[in-house]
Every structure is written in structure tokens, then in C-alpha cells.
Design an enzyme around this catalytic site. Structure first.
Site, PDB file in Angstrom:
ATOM      1  N   ARG A 130       1.041  -1.072  -0.160  1.00  0.00           N
ATOM      2  CA  ARG A 130       0.072  -0.010   0.093  1.00  0.00           C
ATOM      3  C   ARG A 130       0.945   1.266  -0.178  1.00  0.00           C
ATOM      4  O   ARG A 130       2.161   1.189   0.288  1.00  0.00           O
ATOM      5  CB  ARG A 130      -0.936   0.068   1.156  1.00  0.00           C
ATOM      6  CG  ARG A 130      -0.208   0.041   2.546  1.00  0.00           C
ATOM      7  CD  ARG A 130      -1.189   0.208   3.727  1.00  0.00           C
ATOM      8  NE  ARG A 130      -0.616   0.961   4.969  1.00  0.00           N
ATOM      9  CZ  ARG A 130      -1.062   1.162   6.109  1.00  0.00           C
ATOM     10  NH1 ARG A 130      -2.255   0.618   6.315  1.00  0.00           N
ATOM     11  NH2 ARG A 130      -0.502   1.480   6.956  1.00  0.00           N
ATOM     12  N   GLU A 142      -2.987   7.174   7.414  1.00  0.00           N
ATOM     13  CA  GLU A 142      -1.703   7.015   8.055  1.00  0.00           C
ATOM     14  C   GLU A 142      -0.706   7.660   7.077  1.00  0.00           C
ATOM     15  O   GLU A 142       0.147   6.871   6.538  1.00  0.00           O
ATOM     16  CB  GLU A 142      -1.554   5.695   8.370  1.00  0.00           C
ATOM     17  CG  GLU A 142      -2.409   5.021   9.259  1.00  0.00           C
ATOM     18  CD  GLU A 142      -1.982   3.779   9.810  1.00  0.00           C
ATOM     19  OE1 GLU A 142      -1.455   2.969   9.065  1.00  0.00           O
ATOM     20  OE2 GLU A 142      -2.348   3.521  11.053  1.00  0.00           O
ATOM     21  N   CYS A 148       9.979  10.426  -0.706  1.00  0.00           N
ATOM     22  CA  CYS A 148      10.259   9.850  -1.998  1.00  0.00           C
ATOM     23  C   CYS A 148      11.275  10.510  -2.944  1.00  0.00           C
ATOM     24  O   CYS A 148      11.530  11.806  -2.524  1.00  0.00           O
ATOM     25  CB  CYS A 148       8.855   9.973  -2.971  1.00  0.00           C
ATOM     26  SG  CYS A 148       9.298   9.837  -4.624  1.00  0.00           S
ATOM     27  N   CYS A 202      12.053  10.519  -6.104  1.00  0.00           N
ATOM     28  CA  CYS A 202      12.160  10.368  -7.504  1.00  0.00           C
ATOM     29  C   CYS A 202      12.384  11.631  -8.166  1.00  0.00           C
ATOM     30  O   CYS A 202      12.482  12.689  -7.378  1.00  0.00           O
ATOM     31  CB  CYS A 202      10.773   9.934  -7.935  1.00  0.00           C
ATOM     32  SG  CYS A 202       9.371  10.978  -7.914  1.00  0.00           S
ATOM     33  N   GLU A 214      -7.729   4.520  15.724  1.00  0.00           N
ATOM     34  CA  GLU A 214      -7.471   3.049  15.665  1.00  0.00           C
ATOM     35  C   GLU A 214      -6.576   2.525  16.696  1.00  0.00           C
ATOM     36  O   GLU A 214      -5.750   3.207  17.252  1.00  0.00           O
ATOM     37  CB  GLU A 214      -6.304   2.719  14.394  1.00  0.00           C
ATOM     38  CG  GLU A 214      -7.253   2.797  13.011  1.00  0.00           C
ATOM     39  CD  GLU A 214      -6.150   2.465  11.880  1.00  0.00           C
ATOM     40  OE1 GLU A 214      -5.236   1.644  12.225  1.00  0.00           O
ATOM     41  OE2 GLU A 214      -6.393   2.895  10.498  1.00  0.00           O
ATOM     42  N   TRP A 224       2.346  -6.536  12.888  1.00  0.00           N
ATOM     43  CA  TRP A 224       3.177  -6.230  11.945  1.00  0.00           C
ATOM     44  C   TRP A 224       4.733  -6.056  12.953  1.00  0.00           C
ATOM     45  O   TRP A 224       5.817  -5.711  12.179  1.00  0.00           O
ATOM     46  CB  TRP A 224       2.963  -4.930  11.444  1.00  0.00           C
ATOM     47  CG  TRP A 224       2.302  -3.818  12.465  1.00  0.00           C
ATOM     48  CD1 TRP A 224       0.759  -3.876  12.362  1.00  0.00           C
ATOM     49  CD2 TRP A 224       2.916  -3.042  13.517  1.00  0.00           C
ATOM     50  NE1 TRP A 224       0.479  -2.980  13.628  1.00  0.00           N
ATOM     51  CE2 TRP A 224       1.568  -2.600  14.101  1.00  0.00           C
ATOM     52  CE3 TRP A 224       4.121  -2.754  13.970  1.00  0.00           C
ATOM     53  CZ2 TRP A 224       1.697  -1.764  14.984  1.00  0.00           C
ATOM     54  CZ3 TRP A 224       4.221  -1.945  15.104  1.00  0.00           C
ATOM     55  CH2 TRP A 224       2.924  -1.440  15.744  1.00  0.00           C
TER      56      TRP A 224
END
EC number: 3.2.1.23
Lengths: 664, 664, 664
Positions: B114, B153, B161, B163, B308, B316
């Protein structure tokens, strides 16, 4: 029982990988003389010979192979002739860089070592096929040819390739497996995390990703990757079969490292071969070796070939201990005891250069005036007397079920505990059986279990309902079962069996598991019996099962830890933790007693391994893993196969000593 | 004080992430019945629904969402409706591979898990905007709609990132921040190591490099990356606001992991939401949870939503312990005590497949006949009685200053010590406050500090002069301050404050620091007081400060370790080492006494947490983290909110028990 | 003996890296005043000045350099002027991304730190050459110019680049080395694993590969990479030489990390320079420093320059301890004692920003009112009195042979043990010599050994026969040798010397080694003498050697561990294990005695280092590494160089104290 090896070689297969292309031809005559004096009967030839026969694309020079094969024939030594496809020459990647494999993070794996090919690539396959065709044609009728050795240690270094070619092949494999994208979406539970595919064309290998990958995708990729290598094997086999319909074909499996699924490969081999490298530094190394031998033998239920072992040290561990005086002989007999009809080494003459120059060999850098040559040659002479044993096998009353897919699945992430390693779990159970001195087959859950008195299931995490039902039926029909925690949890697509754990085994075991309570590394939980558990605990709710032991501390204090359930005509024992060795021995021992399984030989001292091969006679192997001598009781009328002596009521085994006794 | 939650739901928000698309619709009616019986009032819907509503690009099918929303409305359950942008369908990356994020080393992060999107990419943003528009339009007036849940989240797995698209966006962000390249060169100290840029076009993300990267570049990239995600959030919020001007908008923050800067995000949320996953295996897990709750509440100074938590185990971690009997209830009340107006779980029904199939849920694989369902449903019933508490908050006399940029900066390299982790440092100070039983706000250094009696600054490494001056002024005006080492060292561009450490705090603290003397891992330094320090020591030269404690061994033996300085109308205590827990408690205790701060409740046994919510009444939460019962003294006229009983001078709390008392 | 430093500077070279471009010019006059008061005589200028002089390609602005050089000249301070090529400006990679280096896995190393250039790339080289030409031309006749400082710490961060440009350069280097592909195939033993090259064009760098790479390929790539950087150096040197035929040229070597082969570089430097960063947290840090100083001095057999050290802490370790009071002075004298004619620091003024802002400097962030400035300035004053020492060197009776290629080769994989690290092995031997108080040269095996009384060879793994023969001849002619295990194993192409280990040393040592028996980490083997061995044991078969010690447990119990062999007119001692420190001291001590080597000074307390420099007088350096005072006996008529006092029969050295005595 016939013996493939005896039929082809007239005796024990004893020898090594032989790579004469690394040496000037002047050495070859020495090789022949030394082989003869060492009792060598077969050598594996040409495993890394590709570059030496096809120096430039399409231009073959088999001259040196001819001369080697002729020499072997002249000396009565058989050739397990390799197809030479294990390591492509540098020119292949130079001309076709797309043949190189890629890691999950995109890293290209370059030439310079070995196995640098993507198994799904058409270019590699075409070049390999052309080479195999040439070899098969040329040597089909050569008198030295004893066996075909396809490729080498498939998947040892590159079990999975993540390149675009592999991605396309994976999609094709998925289309075969699932038919359409809807079935794939269903199997892979892709609604989770918005992974639903609109088209199979969108599917990728499980490459580097932000977090935990889809577990079904990961597991299927392992299956696909094993199958991709199997396709290479089958392509070669088909060529060889056409050329030589009666010459047996094999390839050498490597270890229990879950690289390729040997249980799905085995039906395609004429004979199972295995490379065995126990680590002398590991305390339980001989038990681990025994486990693998019991797996290899059980693949066909027939003798197998120990196609590689080290005369002494290997070179690829961080710290490479030699085999101590006597260990190589002792461990070789262990393999024979557990069904090996060949004892072969890597390699004949220790390489002068290259990455394995420090791997021991029959002829070390120091030449034949060395311990390694002396001990291997002595063994060669002895094995010559074991001809009658060939073809016999082991009749095991116990099966240990170890499922390849489950082992793969447990390598995944996001499980209740990262501490569940199939090999370790299997071994924790197998060790108790080994120490109990009973014979064991290590099998897949899909084999016919009815012939076994006791079935041990250390951790059958991923199991489809039909397979689970076989285990249930086995017990219902009177079988005895020992099963440990985290079995029956998911199906083969990693989908949980709903309705409560352990899914299809609840009725069989007479209990339910409300929740898993894994222990952290080093964590223990006390048991009422005085023992302790590690790795795992869980909230067990009995529904018919009797409680054999309970947790004695922690959040689950007072709750069941080990249970037993009479089910149908049989009995199922369940372990909700990994008990310490003594507790495991006790649980397994009671199950063996209940199942009526006795040791191969009673009254054997600790550290002595006893295995019986039979079928064409009875052969009792007594293996003393202690450094000091012990005395072992013997059945009446036993004859020492190596000396010819008639043995008495007991026999003394020297430290690391071996006796092979023929029983009447 | 009004309550957003009470106003919208009429009571406590209690529920879970609800992902009905993973199940056949036949299950949905069961879901409704079970939700009702569990006291569920709100569920988060559709968080990973993108692929299920937009199976192919641009073709929306909201049918299943309609049916879910209608069912919820029919059952009086509110929907915290997600914008579904958290995990793009596979087709997005398939058609637009440039939407995939890259690591600093260039590795592309593929679909299969994800959050596989580069937040700066226009293609992702366009597709997300179109989807949010469709959802906002369709459900703006739906009676079930209680709240908007944007994405999910943010930054959990891909906080940055690297890139080329991100690089261009970074340059644009830098142009906004610095104006021109000269200002950038000055801020980044680029003369060092010949890094001066001739043009902004030359600037790159802090990608893999030969050695330590420019620290200002690294820090700005973290700021940029947080802002890039914030832009995504604001883009979605703007669309939702247009469609539904009065429906509150939130997104769920994750942990203290310094992924996105929640202190800069908070002003843009209508209500702060937090996902809380304390590890039952961690000894101080409840204190760590309290720290985060005090941070979340202080962001708005208002109630927040626990959006949550796990009913029991997560999936996890390497080893996932369940919550023991009573822990889930106890820990839920802890969140409520510290300001939560919602208790929500991930997730409603445990997934059958996918990467989180072993994450606990309100309805486990075993169905409602399980401990998890029983305990969560019981809590749901109880929370129904807590309506009057909603909207109240906590009035804290103590502030703990924790600066996001400083925490990020300490993740960098080439510091005096790699052992300084903001979370650990904050926690070492917070623990003493928690054990002292005082109420604390965890705040940024830029908030108004004048309302606090004591301000604790564990490690304010990076601070601009104007912010530092606020702390100085706070003490000058009579405030009490406790500050630890390596504060006031650099500005927000990682440029050292010249003239001697600790830069802008020298006068305030009445000392200078000649040199840092970090301790190696496991290293300790004895203190005159009998305690010991870890992590750090330093060469302190007092200039007005009194010495409270001295180093007693090592190279700094005899030199000051802890000091106190009367400054203006206040007092500043300084720690030149990380003292052991007892010494820290002593230093903090003396500062609390001097500041006139008292515990929420006196005479409380160890392991009992007491928090008061107030504003619209007074609510005293007594939380017994011990496994055995304890007795706690009570103020007069307290009433047990859960039972309605009038309480006496003391109350017995069961092991892991909770009492919520209404005070008069 | 003349002194390059004295000739050029008229006294001791004392100073620091000076990076004024990081500061406003207003600071520069302060700098000059502080330098004068600190006794600075030389500074390294412009090391990271490229971006500041060539802000855009081809457009040079040397204004600031002019002003710095003029100020230095005006203040009588010499400039060790850098060629500024160590860290290209961002525009170079922006315009020519192919100049960036790549890791073995293909990762591009971006700008943002330093050393981000592929040394084989023509674009970098062209830009560097143009810059050096400009600098050389401009400052050839500048009165401040004392020395040229080429680049900086070659290979520190990017010792090897794996890009395609490097690959092509490697092939060209191989063509030079081997001539044709057949010779390469032979040298690299490419028949192994089917690696035979059809054409040199197929050869690649040792990039990421499936498993162990060809060891000869790996070793040659290290050689090539060192040579690629050397080409850069020589290109610059040639430009400088043309402009200034008499100005000495140097570059600063870094540590013993086996990045570039300093033994092959040294002949190309006019003076050897070294950057020394002992870790104050390491117990044996001064012995490790001594080892490197003895290597640097022995490269030319002449004084060398300590071109960088830290005034106190560094910033690049995980935990950076300062130098305690007195340590910087003591350690500086240690360098002088072992041949340094310069004491320079990194850096003059502590940077405000950038990756090294926490590296100590002569002028710290706190300014001159700091311990670092006080101690360095005091040392500067003292060193002014050491002028007569300049040019003298150390006459060592012992050589420790440490071969660069062997050290590189031992970094490879697939060796008998991964635990053999050249630095550690060298150090284990050197420590005994250091503690014995004897003078040592650390040399390559190819130097003339006849001048040494004792030669110690800790681990000469890779050695060609001609080099091995020099050692044999050395002993035959009466030399004393101590050699440890795993020497004489392979040639310089990693091909094993056949016929038995240790190849060319069997006759010399009077023994053969049948097999290696490496010990696992932490493993020990007892010795008859009562000591113990670690790392290694082996099966030794004496053939003339006497046995000094035997293994006392394990598989080799009773077999030889340490031997001595009278050979020719000399004696060769051999160690088949790594003995504990006491046993090593005993073995080495006996060899020293037999060789007639005595300590520099008898009767010296533990922890006191004594070194004599001579050639133009005799200078005895007494260095007390203890924290407490000790008394040391002295030869008659010694004079304290720093005080001028005549010394008596003994002298008291304060804790961390130093005495430099002139002997008559």
C-alpha cells in the site's frame, strides 16, 4: 529390490566432481591412476564446462571432453555427464544482458560468479537447449556414460528472478493456474489494501514495496520460480530422453533451504540426488543430516545418491572447520545407512584458483600425501564390499510431515511471530525421533499415510481442506498423530480457515484456539510438568481433548498447553508450545509407545545411531558419533560386512567407529 | 466545552474500520446486528476502497458503498467516510509507472502492498482529486455521514520519495522558502565541501551519496516531504469542504515516528485523530502511550479521536503479543482519560486474506464467540455511560517541549553522538512526570508557555533565536524550566549558534559548555549524588549557576553535571547528562515542588495512573496498571460514573481495574 | 639529513586546514592574529574551494584566494595550497551525470556530500586539469606557496566505482597488465565456474552477482581502482611540476583502511602525508597510531607530515570522544617521535554549518577562549623549539611486513575463515613489539630486508615466488624471522601455490601444513605452554622444525602449534595460531633476544613509549601514556629540549607528560 547404481556400475558409486579442464592434460593420467587407487567408480564430468566447450557462441569444441570420457572408459570409471548449463559463459550476458537475473529491488546480478541467468528467459533456454542437444547427441553411446547430470544445484543462489521477463512468465503461469483475473483476485484476497487487479497484465512480481506484500502473491511467486527452473530441467530432460531413452537422469538438490520445491521436482527425476554439507562446528549436525537423508529417501521411497559432500572443510561458511579424523567416513556411512547408493565428493582435485580454491577435495593442493586423500581412498576400498547393500531401503514406521508451501509461507512477514522457521520446527521434532532410535520418513502431507504407525506434524501452517482431511481420516482409521501449534491456519492461497483455529483440525484435536500468544525471542513459559515452552503459547479451549500439561506462569497460567484426544480409532496429541527437549522427548516417547513403535535396536548408548536397510537382506548400520568407544548389543548371527567376521552378542565400536552388520 | 463527537453522534464514538468489500454481502446483515450488540456508534468506511469503486480508470461503481452507507444509517451508526486515496489500484502504476515512489538509492517501490505513490506526482493527485470529488458529491447529504477520513496514516511507509518528480517539487518548495539560490547557499552552508549551487536547478534530494550529506539539505527534505503530503491532504480537504462545509475532516496520525510533522499538520484538521498501538511486550508501554496522548490532546488543546487501536494483538511486529485480559479496556480508558472522545479499532472483522490477516479485530476469525468480541462489546456498553465526559479536556500545569525539526535533525549523521533519539530523550523526562502523577502537555516550543508552571525541555537541539527567546522570557517572567544537554545548538538550518554552547541559553542557564563528552553505548559516568549518567557528559563552566551535582569519575570528575540558575523571576535547571531514573525523578521532583505543581491525586500506589478531565464537570480516571488489586484514596463526594455508586474515602481497584469518578 | 619542511618554512610545520571561504572576510584578520599567537607556520588552503573559485563552468574567480594567500604571505605563514579537485561543484554532475560514481549494485552516488566523481571519467579529469592548470599558473610564484596539496584523502569514501566508464577503463588496464585474453584467463583461473572470456570486451567490474565473485577479478579491481585514482594524482602532479619544478607535491593518505595502495603511491609523492584520527575511546589507540606512523615513515624512510589530526573530538564516529586534557599534546609528540615533521589539524576554524560542524577545530564555535585553542596554541609555541629535530628519522632494527595486496585479498569471501583481517593481524604482532620498546619499520615485502635484524610477517597470504624467495634468502643469510599462519598460500592472482602449504615457505620453516583448522569467533585452543590460541589452528607436520609449543585440546591436541627452524645462517619461528598477548610477547621476545634487538631504553615503566630520532643528532622522546606520573631512567648528559635543562639519571614524567631529550 533392484539397484539402479549396481545395475549401471556393477558396484557402489564412489567418486567426485571431476573438472579436468582446470588442469593441463599432463595431470590427467595421474588422475586416472589416483582414481583407480582410491576405488573411484564414477565421476561427475563437465558441470562447469560450458565456456570450455563453447568458447564463442555456436562453435563447439568437445575435444577435451572426448579425451576425458575415453580415459574414463579405458579405466572402467563411469561418467555422470553434466549438461553444462549451470553457468553460462561471459559472452552470453555480454551479447544478451537481458539474460541476467534481477533482485527484488531491481539490482542486476552480473557474471563473475555462477548461476547468473534468469530461468524464464528464452535466450538462455535456446542456448542451453542447443548445447544439451550437442552433448546428448555426441555422448549418447559413449561407453563411459553412466548417468546424466542436468545443470547443477538449481536455485542455490538465484531461487527467484524479478526481471520483466520473469514478470511476463509469472503472468502466464498465473493465467494457467487461475484462468482469469477474477479467480486470481479471489485467491489473493486483493480487496485488501485496494489491490484488486483489473487485468492480469497489471500483476508484477513481489518486488520491493512500501511495506508488507500480499502474502499470496509472495507465495505464488516462490511456486512460479520453482516451476520456472523446473521447466528448464524438463526441457533438458526431454532432449536427453530422446537421445538416450534408458540412461537415467538426475540433478543434485541442495539442502533444506526451501529454494526449489523438491517435493514437486522429485517425480521428474529418475533418481534423487542430494548435496550434503553438514557443518562440523554445529553440535547437532549429524541429526540435521539424518533429517535431510530421510527426506531424500522418502521422495521416491528408494535409494538416492549422495552426489556431493566435502572430503573435509568447505569454503563458503564464515568459519570452515575440517571434518575431524574419522568423521568423513562415519558421516558417509550415515548417508549409506539412510539409503544412499552413492558417495561422491566435491571435488576430485582441489582447484588452484577461483572462488572454491579452499574447498577440500579428494586430491588436495598438497597432493595424495594428505589426510584427505588417505581417508577418502580408504573409504573407497571399504565401499567396494558393500555391493549387496545396494538397492535396499529403510522401512520407517514413523512419518514426519513437512510441507514445502508451508515452509515458504512461514518465510513471509506479518505473521504472529517471526520466530517460526520450518526447518527449525521440523528439526525440534525430528531430534526426539532420532534420539528415540526409530526410523522416520520425512514426507509431504499428500502422501499415503496409512502405512505409518505414527505421523508427526510439526507445523502444517498452510493446508487445503482436502489435504487436511487426509490427516483427519488417518487418525479416524486408527492412526496416531502428534501435531504442533499453528497448523491448519490458512489454505494454499494464505486465506485463513474461518470459524476458529486450528480450522480443519479442531474436531480431530478436540479443541479450539482462541488466540495466539507468541513468545518473544528468548522468552519461555513454564509448564506444570516442570518443563518449559519457547517460541509460542496460545489460548486453548478443550472440546473433548484431555489436558496433558498446562502453562504454569504468564497470562495463560493454568490453561492447557499439551493435549491428547481420542478420535475415531486413533489418537491425536497436540502441542500448544515448543517444549524443551526433555518434554518433547517425553511427549513423542509416549506417542511412540502408544503407536507401538520401537527403536531399531534396544539398549543403544547415547550418541550411537542405528539404522537398518532392508528389502534384499537386512543390513544394520551402527554409527558411533562419540569420540570414545562404546559397546552395542547385537542380534544373534550378525556378520560384519566390512571384515566378514561373525559378531557376538555385542560389539565394540571405536570412537567415531562404524559397524555394518548383515542380519539373518 | 462543546464536543464535536457528541454533537454529531449523540454519544461516544465507538467502533472500528469497516471493510465490508472484503466480504460477501451476506455477511453484512450479521455485521449490523453484531455492531448493535457491541455498542458501535461509528465506523470508518472505505479506507482501502479505491480499487473496489474504480475498478478501471474513470469508471466508478459506488453501489456497494451506497448499500453499506444505507445499512449504517438504518442502524443509527455514523460513518467516518474515507476518501479512499490511501492505496491506488494496480492500474494506476501499470499505466503510469512514474507515480511509484523511489528510495534514496533509486529503488522503485512497486505495488503489492500500500501507499505506493509519490505524493508530488500530478497523475496521482489528479486521479485522487477526481475520486474525492465523486465521493464528496455523492455522500454529502447521506444521513450516515458523520465525518470525513482523508487518506490514511500519511507517510507511514513512504515518508519521503526521492524520484525526479519529487526533486522538481523540492526545488519549487526551496524557491518558495528561500527565494533565490544565494539564500539557499547561505542557509545550507554550501561553501563547506564545495557544495555551492550556481542555480536552484542543480539541487537534488538527499539521495545515496559517498558520505554524510549536507544536514540542512536532509532536514529541509524532511520538511518538504511532510509538506508534499500535506498538499495532498489540503487538496482533498478543499474538495470536501466545498461539498460539505460543516462536516468535520480528519486524518489519522501514526505514532511518534517523526514521519510527518504533526505539529504543522494539526492546524489543518478539524479534529486530531491518532492510531495507537502500544506493544504489550514493552514494560513502559502505557507511559509511552500516555506521552503520545498528551501530545495529541495538546495539538488542539481539545479532545481527540483514538481512530485506531487493536482489540488485541497486531501483526506487524516481529513478535505480536495479545493484550492480556483487561488490558484493552484499561488502555482504552487511559486514552479517554487523556482526552480521547472516540475509541475505534482496526478493524471490525478480521481479514481472511492479505497482509493483515493476523491483526486482531472486533470479530475475529473465530467469530463473536471469542474473547476479543466479548471484551470489546463489553467496553462499548460501558462507554455509553460516559457521554457527559465528552468535550472535557485536561488542564496541565506542566509542558514538555518536543520539537519536530529537532527530532528530525537528530536522525542525521555526524553528530557528537548517534545515541540521541528524540523519542527516547523525551520519554526519559516524561516518565518522571508520569510517575510523579502530574498532568503534562507535550507541546512545540512555539506555543504560549505562560500558562504552564513548569516547562521541561529534554533536547531542543535545533532552535531559532526568536523561539529560544520565548523560553528565556518565560523564565525571566517567573517560569520554572528544566532543560537537558544539547539544546540551543543550531538554528533551523543546522547552523551552529556561535560564541559558545548552548548558544541562546547560556545567559538563561548561567553557564557555558566548552565541549561535549558523549558516552559510548552502555557507558556511564558516576555522579556525586550517588547516581549515574548515561549517553552524555560535557565540560560545563558555570557563570552564575549553582551546581546541584557533579561528575564523580572519568575525565570530567569534579566538574558540574547538573546546575540550577535563578534567572529573572524564575529558575532554570540544567542537566549535562542523562541521569538514571531515580536521579531524574529527584531533579524533576524538586523542580515540580519549586514550581508549586502537585499530583492530580496524592497518596496513589505505584502503577496507578490518575488523570482528571474537566471543563464541563470534573472526571477523575483511576487506572490500575498492576495485575493485583490496590486501594486508592478519593476526594469527598465522588460518584462512580460506570455504576452510579457514591464512593467513599477510598476505592478498591481490581487488578487492571478502572474507576471513573465524577467529582463535585 | 636535510629537512624539506625546515628548508621551506624555516621551522616546524604547524597549522591546520584553512577554509576562509566559509566565513566573511571580516573574520580573516582575526584569523591571522590568532594564527600568529598560536604559532601557526603553515595552513592547507582551498581543499574544498572548487565551487568558490569556479561558480559556473569555466568562469574562475580567484579573488578570495588571492586575498587569503596575500594575507598569509604578509604574516609569514606558508600555504600548502590545494588543487581543489576533491569535491566537484554541483554543476558538474548536473551537466554531466555520467561523472557520478556507482556502487557494485548499480546505485548512483549523488552530490550532496563529497568525492562524488568516478576517477576514470574523462569529463571530471578535463575539468580538474583545467582548474589545476589555472591554480598552478596563478600561484606558481606566490610568496606564500610552500607546498602543493593534491586533491584530498583519495579513495576515502569512493575507493571503487563500478560504472560503465570504469568498466571500460578496467578493461584497458587489464589489457596493459595481461596483454591478451588468454593471459587473463590463465591468471584469473576462469575455467572455474565456466568464466572463461572469449574477449576482453566481456570483462566487467566485480558487480553484484549471485554468489562469490572470482577472487582474482575482485583483487585486480582493487588494484585498478587504486591506479585509477593514482592516474588522477599523476595528471595533477604533472601540471604542477611543469609550473613549479621545485615546489614539493603531496597528498594526504587516510588510515590503514586499504582503500588505495599507499605503498604503490608513495614513490610518486615528494613527501608522505598522513591524516591521523586515533579514537580516544579505543584502549590501544596509541599503539594503533604508532603502527601507522611507522608505516608512513618507512614509505620513504624519511620524515613525513601529519597533515591532519583533530584538536579534540571528531564528528564521524557513532560516539565521538574528545581528547582528554594533555592527550592532544602527547599524541602530537608521538607523531613527531615517529618521524613527523609537521603537526597540522583539521581544521582552523570550526565550521558553522555542513556535515563536519561538530568536528573540533583550533578555533572552536566558542572562539579562542576554549580548551582546544589553549592547548593547540601552547603546543605551537613548544614546537617552535624543535627545529633541530627536523629531518631526523628513526633507525629501526625490526621490520614488520604488511603487504597491501594480501590485505585486500583477505577482504574477499570464501576463505577458510572470515576472521582474518590484515589490520588486526598486523596489530596483534605489532603490539608485542611496541610493548617491547623496540623500533619498527612497517614495510612491504619487496623492500630490502637485509638491514633488519628481525623481520616479522604476520600474514603474507598472497605472495609471488620471487618475493617469497627474498624472505627465504633473508633468513638463509642470517636473518631472524617470525611468520604466522596462512602465509605463502596464493600468488598475486590468488592462485594457490601447489604441493603443500605454506608453499614457498615450507623449506624455510621446516614444516608442512596438511589442513587449516580455523576457530570460530570466540573459539580458543589451549596450548601446552599454558597459553591459548584464537582465530586459527592447523595440522602442522614438522620437517626439520623444532616444536616450541603444542595444541593442548581439541582435535589437534598434541600436535605442533609454534615451531622454530634453524635455516641457513638464520632462524625462522612459525606460529600456527594467534596466541594470546602474553604468549605472543614471549615468542616475539625470544626472537628479539635471539636477533640481538634491545629496547630503545631499558627499565621503562609500563605505558611509557620511548622513541629515538636520529641522523642529525640524537633525540629521545619519552611519552607517558599513563594518567599518573612515572619516573624514567635516562642516559647520561641528556638535555631537555623544551626547557633547556640538563637532565639527571632519571626524569619524572607527569601523567600524559612528554620529555624530549637531546642525547650526546
Amino acid at each position: 529390490m533392484s539397484s539402479l547404481v549396481r545395475d549401471r556400475l556393477g558396484g557402489f558409486a564412489f567418486g567426485a566432481d571431476y573438472n579436468p579442464e582446470q588442469w593441463p592434460e599432463s595431470v590427467w593420467d595421474d588422475d586416472m591412476a589416483l582414481m583407480k587407487s582410491a576405488g573411484v567408480t564414477m565421476v561427475s564430468v563437465g558441470i562447469f564446462g560450458w565456456a570450455a566447450v563453447e568458447a564463442t557462441p555456436g562453435s563447439y569444441d568437445f575435444g577435451w571432453v572426448d579425451r576425458v570420457m575415453d580415459r574414463l572408459a579405458a579405466n572402467g570409471i563411469g561418467a555422470c555427464l553434466a549438461t553444462m548449463t549451470a553457468s553460462p559463459p561471459p559472452w552470453l550476458a555480454h551479447r544478451h544482458p537481458e539474460t541476467l537475473p534481477r533482485r527484488a529491488d531491481g539490482t542486476v546480478l552480473s557474471p563473475g560468479s555462477r548461476q547468473h541467468f534468469c530461468p524464464s528467459g528464452p535466450v538462455y533456454r535456446e542456448h542451453a537447449a542447443r548445447l544439451v542437444e550437442a552433448i546428448a547427441t555426441r555422448y549418447a553411446d559413449h561407453p563411459a556414460l553412466a548417468m546424466w547430470h542436468i545443470n547443477n544445484e538449481y536455485g542455490c543462489h538465484v531461487p527467484e528472478c524479478f526481471c520483466d521477463v520473469s514478470a511476463a512468465a509469472f503472468r502466464s503461469w498465473l493465467a494457467d493456474r487461475y484462468g482469469d483475473v477474477d479467480a486470481l483476485n479471489d485467491a489473493w484476497s486483493t480487496t485488501f489494501w485496494s489491490q484488486r487487479y483489473a487485468d492480469l497484465a497489471e500483476v508484477l512480481p513481489p518486488r520491493a514495496a512500501p511495506t508488507f506484500l500480499n502474502p499470496a502473491q509472495v507465495l505464488d511467486y516462490k511456486r512460479f520460480s520453482s516451476d520456472a527452473l523446473l521447466e528448464c530441467f524438463l526441457m533438458e530432460k526431454e532432449i536427453l530422453r530422446r537421445a538416450t531413452p534408458t540412461v537415467p537422469v538426475t540433478t543434485n538438490f541442495v539442502g533444506a533451504w526451501h529454494r526449489i520445491d523438491v517435493t514437486s521436482w522429485a517425480p521428474h527425476l529418475d533418481v534423487v540426488s542430494y548435496d550434503s554439507y553438514p557443518d562440523p562446528n554445529e553440535p547437532d549436525t549429524v541429526i540435521q543430516a539424518a533429517f535431510m537423508y530421510d527426506r531424500m529417501r522418502a521422495l521416491h521411497g528408494k535409494p538416492w545418491l549422495l552426489l556431493e559432500q566435502a572430503p573435509s572443510a568447505v569454503n563458503w561458511r564464515a568459519h570452515n572447520a575440517p571434518k575431524a579424523v574419522g568423521e568423513m567416513r562415519l558421516w558417509s556411512y550415515q548417508a549409506v545407512a539412510r539409503g544412499a547408493d552413492a558417495i561422491m565428493y566435491f571435488q576430485w582435485r582441489q582447484s588452484r584458483g577461483g572462488a572454491e580454491r579452499f574447498h577440500s577435495a579428494m586430491v588436495p593442493h598438497g597432493g595424495p600425501e594428505t589426510r584427505a586423500y588417505a581417508e577418502t581412498a580408504a573409504l573407497g576400498a571399504e565401499l567396494g564390499r558393500l555391493g549387496p547393500v545396494l538397492g535396499s531401503t529403510v522401512d520407517a514406521p514413523v512419518a514426519l510431515v513437512s510441507d514445502w508451501s508451508s515452509g515458504w509461507a512461514l518465510q513471509g512477514n506479518a505473521l504472529p511471530s517471526a520466530g517460526l522457521v520450518q526447518e527449525e520446527t521440523d528439526f525440534a521434532h525430528y531430534r526426539s525421533l532420532w534420539k528415540a532410535g526409530v526410523a522416520v520418513d520425512v514426507v509431504s502431507p499428500s502422501v499415503d499415510l496409512s502405512r505409518y504407525r505414527l505421523v508427526v506434524v510439526p507445523n502444517l501452517y498452510a493446508v487445503d481442506l482436502d489435504v487436511a482431511e487426509r490427516l483427519v481420516e488417518y487418525v479416524r482409521a486408527g492412526g496416531h498423530l502428534v501435531m504442533s501449534f499453528f497448523s491448519g491456519i490458512v489454505d494454499s492461497a494464505e486465506r485463513v480457515h474461518l470459524g476458529g483455529y486450528p480450522g480443519p483440525f479442531r474436531e480431530l484435536l478436540g479443541l479450539g484456539v482462541d488466540e495466539f500468544w507468541p513468545l518473544p525471542p528468548g522468552g519461555t513459559v513454564a509448564l506444570d510438568s516442570g518443563g518449559a515452552g519457547t517460541h509460542w503459547s496460545e489460548w486453548i479451549t478443550p472440546a473433548g481433548a484431555d489436558v496433558l500439561d498446562r502453562f504454569a506462569d504468564g497470562e495463560l497460567a493454568g490453561m492447557p498447553a499439551i493435549t491428547r484426544h481420542a478420535f475415531g480409532d486413533g489418537v491425536a496429541t497436540y502441542l500448544g508450545t515448543r517444549p524443551d527437549e526433555a518434554t518433547m522427548a517425553d511427549v513423542v516417547g509416549r506417542a511412540l509407545t502408544a503407536a507401538g513403535v520401537t527403536p531399531v535396536l534396544e539398549g543403544v548408548p547415547d550418541g550411537v545411531e542405528v539404522v537398518e536397510r532392508g528389502g534384499n537382506g537386512r543390513w544394520l548400520f551402527l554409527l558411533n558419533h562419540n569420540k570414545t568407544a562404546v559397546t552395542v548389543p547385537l542380534p544373534a548371527d550378525a556378520v560384519d560386512v566390512l571384515t566378514g567376521d561373525v559378531l557376538g552378542a555385542e560389539v565394540e565400536l571405536a570412537g567415531r567407529g562404524v559397524v555394518v552388520a548383515r542380519l539373518s
